[in-house]
Design an enzyme around this catalytic site. Structure first.
Site, PDB file in Angstrom:
ATOM      1  N   CYS A 170       5.517   9.960  -0.856  1.00 28.99           N
ATOM      2  CA  CYS A 170       4.210   9.519  -0.365  1.00 28.99           C
ATOM      3  C   CYS A 170       3.086  10.455  -0.776  1.00 28.99           C
ATOM      4  CB  CYS A 170       4.236   9.336   1.149  1.00 28.99           C
ATOM      5  SG  CYS A 170       5.453   8.114   1.669  1.00 28.99           S
ATOM      6  N   GLY A 225       0.820  -1.185   0.000  1.00 24.23           N
ATOM      7  CA  GLY A 225       0.000   0.000   0.000  1.00 24.23           C
ATOM      8  C   GLY A 225       0.864   1.247   0.000  1.00 24.23           C
TER       9      GLY A 225
END
Length: 236
Positions: free
Chosen positions: A193, A88
């Protein structure tokens, strides 16, 4: 949400009668495809009851990985190899000076709760940082562990650790990456991110003025892992 540390520990502690968690430390950088293949095999063996749980500490050569939420626009400069990852999260950097911990635990026995598991990884990192007198914090809108940097301006925060996990048959793999002394300029090739706001950056223990060694970080990770997840197990 986890209501207390005690609740978190109760739900994810090593089940009675389980073999100790095995620990391994790689002594040389591990190529990313080799690491993924090894995790795949070990996770399958854990699910089949043929191997104990494992925490694998390593470093990678400089590279970028893109998780399941990765966006093409987050790769600004592909100066290092880029790997699609089944974990993820979005795009991140791995390289020397960063302690990667790949965590392979049987959540079917420990408690099949993904959010609680991620919160436990955050807690593990926060407690580890606390041993070095660094206040790591979690954020509801941003995965990972963050450090307030008022010296850089009002509201500025830097990310010191990333989290990206994958589950197969309720066995976890991939894990966390703690910045000890990586080359922070290497993060400039990506939007780390997916966080674009200027008041959010990246830091490391050494960048914070702490000349910490990787061995010291490993010892801290082992100590605090036992506090969060139960018995840490023997040497690998």
């Amino acid at each position: 949400m986890v209501n207390s540390r005690a609740e978190l520990e109760l739900r994810l502690a090593t089940p009675p009668g389980s073999a100790p968690v095995e620990w391994r430390v790689a002594t040389a950088p591990v190529a990313y495809p080799d690491a993924v293949a090894a995790m795949d095999a070990r996770a399958a063996a854990i699910a089949d009851g043929a191997a104990p749980e494992l925490v694998w500490l390593l470093e990678h050569p400089p590279l970028y990985t893109s998780g399941t939420s990765g966006r093409a626009g987050d790769l600004l400069d592909a100066r290092f190899p880029v790997f699609a990852s089944g974990r993820g999260g979005q795009v991140t950097y791995h390289g020397p000076g960063q302690r990667v911990a790949y965590v392979m635990l049987d959540l079917k026995r420990r408690g099949p709760d993904v959010r609680r598991y991620v919160a436990s990884l955050e807690e593990w990192l926060i407690r580890t940082l606390d041993l070095f007198n660094v206040r790591g914090e979690r954020r509801e809108d941003r995965v990972g562990v963050w450090v307030a940097r008022p010296d850089k301006g009002p509201g500025h925060e830097d990310k010191i650790a990333a989290i990206g996990v994958r589950l197969r048959r309720w066995v976890s793999f991939h894990g966390v990456a703690l910045n000890v002394e990586p080359e922070l300029a290497h993060f400039s090739g990506i939007v780390p991110c997916g966080v674009t706001e200027a008041r959010y950056g990246v830091t490391s223990l050494v960048d914070l003025g702490l000349p910490v060694t990787m061995d010291e970080v490993d010892a801290a990770l082992r100590q605090t892992f036992g506090e969060v997840f139960g018995e840490a197990g023997g040497n690998g």
